[in-house]
Design an enzyme around this catalytic site. Structure first.
Site, PDB file in Angstrom:
ATOM      1  N   CYS A  68       0.825  -1.180  -0.215  1.00 57.09           N
ATOM      2  CA  CYS A  68       0.034   0.007  -0.041  1.00 57.09           C
ATOM      3  C   CYS A  68       0.855   1.163   0.166  1.00 57.09           C
ATOM      4  CB  CYS A  68      -0.820  -0.063   1.018  1.00 57.09           C
ATOM      5  SG  CYS A  68      -1.741   1.507   1.651  1.00 57.09           S
ATOM      6  N   CYS A  74      -0.750   5.851   7.373  1.00 60.88           N
ATOM      7  CA  CYS A  74      -2.121   5.502   7.960  1.00 60.88           C
ATOM      8  C   CYS A  74      -1.996   4.436   8.748  1.00 60.88           C
ATOM      9  CB  CYS A  74      -2.783   4.785   6.472  1.00 60.88           C
ATOM     10  SG  CYS A  74      -4.253   4.158   6.837  1.00 60.88           S
ATOM     11  N   CYS A  77      -3.340  -0.353   8.698  1.00 56.51           N
ATOM     12  CA  CYS A  77      -2.482  -1.754   8.543  1.00 56.51           C
ATOM     13  C   CYS A  77      -1.102  -1.373   9.136  1.00 56.51           C
ATOM     14  CB  CYS A  77      -2.457  -2.097   7.181  1.00 56.51           C
ATOM     15  SG  CYS A  77      -4.097  -2.059   6.430  1.00 56.51           S
ATOM     16  N   GLN A 265     -19.203  -9.167  11.062  1.00 54.13           N
ATOM     17  CA  GLN A 265     -17.822  -9.676  10.952  1.00 54.13           C
ATOM     18  C   GLN A 265     -17.394  -8.951   9.892  1.00 54.13           C
ATOM     19  OE1 GLN A 265     -16.180 -11.265  13.529  1.00 54.13           O
ATOM     20  NE2 GLN A 265     -18.087 -12.291  14.620  1.00 54.13           N
ATOM     21  N   PHE A 294     -23.685 -13.244  23.342  1.00 54.40           N
ATOM     22  CA  PHE A 294     -23.247 -12.388  22.449  1.00 54.40           C
ATOM     23  C   PHE A 294     -23.362 -12.615  20.904  1.00 54.40           C
ATOM     24  CE2 PHE A 294     -20.532 -12.734  26.134  1.00 54.40           C
ATOM     25  CZ  PHE A 294     -20.523 -11.468  26.657  1.00 54.40           C
ATOM     26  N   ASN A 299     -25.447 -14.481  13.402  1.00 48.89           N
ATOM     27  CA  ASN A 299     -24.371 -14.988  12.503  1.00 48.89           C
ATOM     28  C   ASN A 299     -23.915 -16.433  12.580  1.00 48.89           C
ATOM     29  OD1 ASN A 299     -22.389 -14.744  10.484  1.00 48.89           O
ATOM     30  ND2 ASN A 299     -20.832 -14.493  12.139  1.00 48.89           N
ATOM     31  N   GLU A 315     -28.077 -11.378  23.653  1.00 47.26           N
ATOM     32  CA  GLU A 315     -27.339 -10.097  22.947  1.00 47.26           C
ATOM     33  C   GLU A 315     -28.071  -9.143  23.775  1.00 47.26           C
ATOM     34  OE1 GLU A 315     -25.083  -9.065  20.455  1.00 47.26           O
ATOM     35  OE2 GLU A 315     -25.790  -7.128  21.062  1.00 47.26           O
ATOM     36  N   ASP A 363     -19.121 -15.470  21.844  1.00 44.35           N
ATOM     37  CA  ASP A 363     -18.225 -14.573  21.018  1.00 44.35           C
ATOM     38  C   ASP A 363     -18.383 -13.087  21.381  1.00 44.35           C
ATOM     39  OD1 ASP A 363     -16.891 -13.245  18.856  1.00 44.35           O
ATOM     40  OD2 ASP A 363     -18.801 -13.323  17.408  1.00 44.35           O
ATOM     41  N   CYS A 390     -11.757 -11.943  20.379  1.00 42.22           N
ATOM     42  CA  CYS A 390     -11.102 -10.769  19.482  1.00 42.22           C
ATOM     43  C   CYS A 390      -9.982 -10.351  20.619  1.00 42.22           C
ATOM     44  CB  CYS A 390     -12.140  -9.765  18.873  1.00 42.22           C
ATOM     45  SG  CYS A 390     -13.066  -9.206  20.218  1.00 42.22           S
TER      46      CYS A 390
END
Ligand SMILES: C[S@@+](CC[C@H](N)C(=O)[O-])C[C@H]1O[C@@H](n2cnc3c(N)ncnc32)[C@H](O)[C@@H]1O
Length: 434
Positions: A68, A74, A77, A265, A294, A299, A315, A363, A390
């Site tokens: 990139c 930036c 990433c 996601q 959650f 999903n 949730e 999750d 996560c």
């Protein structure tokens, strides 16, 4: 300013090279393990110091040319200078290290990492906007690294190409609005076949603004929403024209509808693989009653429901629960109950009534699920727990309790490369009752 030459021995959990000089630990951005570097000391902290990379004297074999043009500026990433396979190995290392160091647990087996394309993968993002006359006007993009400035982007390799290609036109569109300096953000989301943009605006729009936005929507075949205040003020540009976005989980013959501001996601291909893996690991069958916490818009719930006897899915966000119910109906699924509850409060007590559930799926957000592990697991004693995380640190913390207090064995863990080129580590873990 002091300058040093040193060998880099490690990569920190936020992707910086770690080196030691005279017994002091330095974190140097942009440096990779195995490299010989020259760096300047920049800041002293209590337990470590930071350095600025000056020169790479001997590069690592894993160093690659970042794809990139905005890399380094930036903040989107941070790992593009590291080969993709090495990024995945690094993430697996972060996961296993966290489990060992924080959780004092080792898994019986490490699963094959789940990976997908490393560019064009993001179907959801928040673009920041700033009006900076010195830099030519309206800037649209992501935050600069460690700064609140916006990197103005004409393309973004992480974004789905159907979103990235809109960036130059978005600069012009916002610049032409009457309140060009009062539009702080555009939220973008892509379903399998359409793109939606939510414009946050801090001042009322004029009729001419509405026309401009409508022309943009037609020219680029996108749905536009306006947001004048909090999340409940989001409405379609043309009243009555709300169209939900949709993605498909082919393997389970499930269609999931969502609104551009719902949680989804971000990486569609990796999500497909992750849902498939979650089903393989939880192994729902007709005699199973699954408790899922959650659950968002369903999903995982709906794929589980295709195989299980029943699913109870919980949730906190009422709008998402309504959406999940709608998604169950859309897919003719009637063995799933959706429940609204704040799983970080004493509302968790009310879930003890679901003690017929023999398997648990979690999750949670980054803060993890310690309340569930403390309050619910001892009562329900599910035979199997599958946990998507996560944040390796909170997964490790929760694993310690499950393994060392609640009599579970950590049988399998694996990473899910949901966000290639970033240091973000998503993972999945399987606990079985001993
Ligand atoms: C990582 S997302 C997972 C969503 C869903 N499993 C999916 O795959 O799309 C975490 C979810 O936890 C929900 N959440 C956040 N805080 C919560 C709380 N205190 N109680 C219950 N749910 C919560 C969020 O609304 C979000 O839907």
């Amino acid at each position: 300013m002091s300058e040093f030459e040193a060998q880099v021995d490690d990569l920190s959990h936020d992707g910086r090279g770690v080196t030691r000089v005279d017994g002091k630990v330095y974190f140097v951005e942009g440096a990779l393990p195995g490299e010989l570097i020259r760096f300047q000391r920049t800041k002293r902290h209590r337990r470590h110091e930071t350095g600025k990379l000056v020169e790479i004297l001997e590069p690592s074999d894993d160093r690659v040319e970042p794809p990139c043009q905005y890399f380094g500026v930036c903040g989107g990433c941070a790992m593009q200078h590291l080969d993709s396979a090495a990024q995945v190995a690094y993430k697996q290392g972060v996961l296993l290290d966290s489990l060992r160091r924080i959780g004092k647990v080792d898994p019986t087996r490490v699963l094959e990492p789940l990976t997908g394309a490393s560019i064009g993968y993001r179907r959801k993002a928040r673009l920041g906007i700033r009006f900076v006359p010195k830099k030519g006007g309206v800037l649209v993009g992501f935050r600069e690294r460690h700064k609140s400035y916006i990197t103005s982007l004409d393309e973004c390799l992480a974004l789905d190409p159907n979103i990235s290609c809109l960036l130059p036109a978005l600069h012009q569109l916002v610049g032409a609005l009457s309140c060009y300096d009062r539009v702080p953000q555009i939220e973008v989301a892509r379903g399998d076949s359409q793109v939606a943009l939510v414009f946050r605006h801090l001042e009322a729009l004029t009729d001419q603004d509405h026309e401009r936005l409508q022309t943009f929507a037609c020219d680029h075949d996108v749905d536009i929403y306006l947001q004048s205040g909090g999340p409940d003020t989001v409405m379609p540009l043309r009243t009555g024209e709300a169209r939900l976005l949709q993605y498909r989980l082919d393997e389970f013959d499930i269609n999931i509808r969502f609104d551009p501001t719902d949680f989804v996601q971000v990486n569609a291909d990796v999500n497909d693989a992750m849902v498939k893996r979650a089903v393989e690991l939880l192994q729902p069958n007709v005699t199973d009653n699954i408790l899922e916490l959650f659950c968002g818009i369903g999903n995982f719930s709906l794929p589980f429901a295709r195989r299980a006897g029943s699913v109870v899915a919980v949730e906190a966000n009422e709008i998402q629960v309504e959406r999940a119910r709608g998604n169950a109906q859309l897919n003719n699924i009637d063995n799933t109950e959706f429940v609204v509850a704040d799983l970080y409060s004493d509302q968790i007590e009310s879930l003890k009534r679901f003690d017929h559930c023999n398997k648990l799926f979690l999750d949670p957000p980054r803060s993890g699920a310690i309340e569930t592990v403390k309050e619910l697991v001892p009562k329900l004693k599910p035979e199997r727990i599958v946990y998507v995380s996560c944040n390796p640190a909170t997964l490790a913390r929760d694993s310690e309790l499950l393994v060392n207090k609640e009599n579970y064995r950590l049988d399998e863990v694996g990473i899910i490369d949901m966000f290639p080129h970033t240091t973000h580590v998503e993972s999945i873990a399987v606990f079985n009752l001993k």
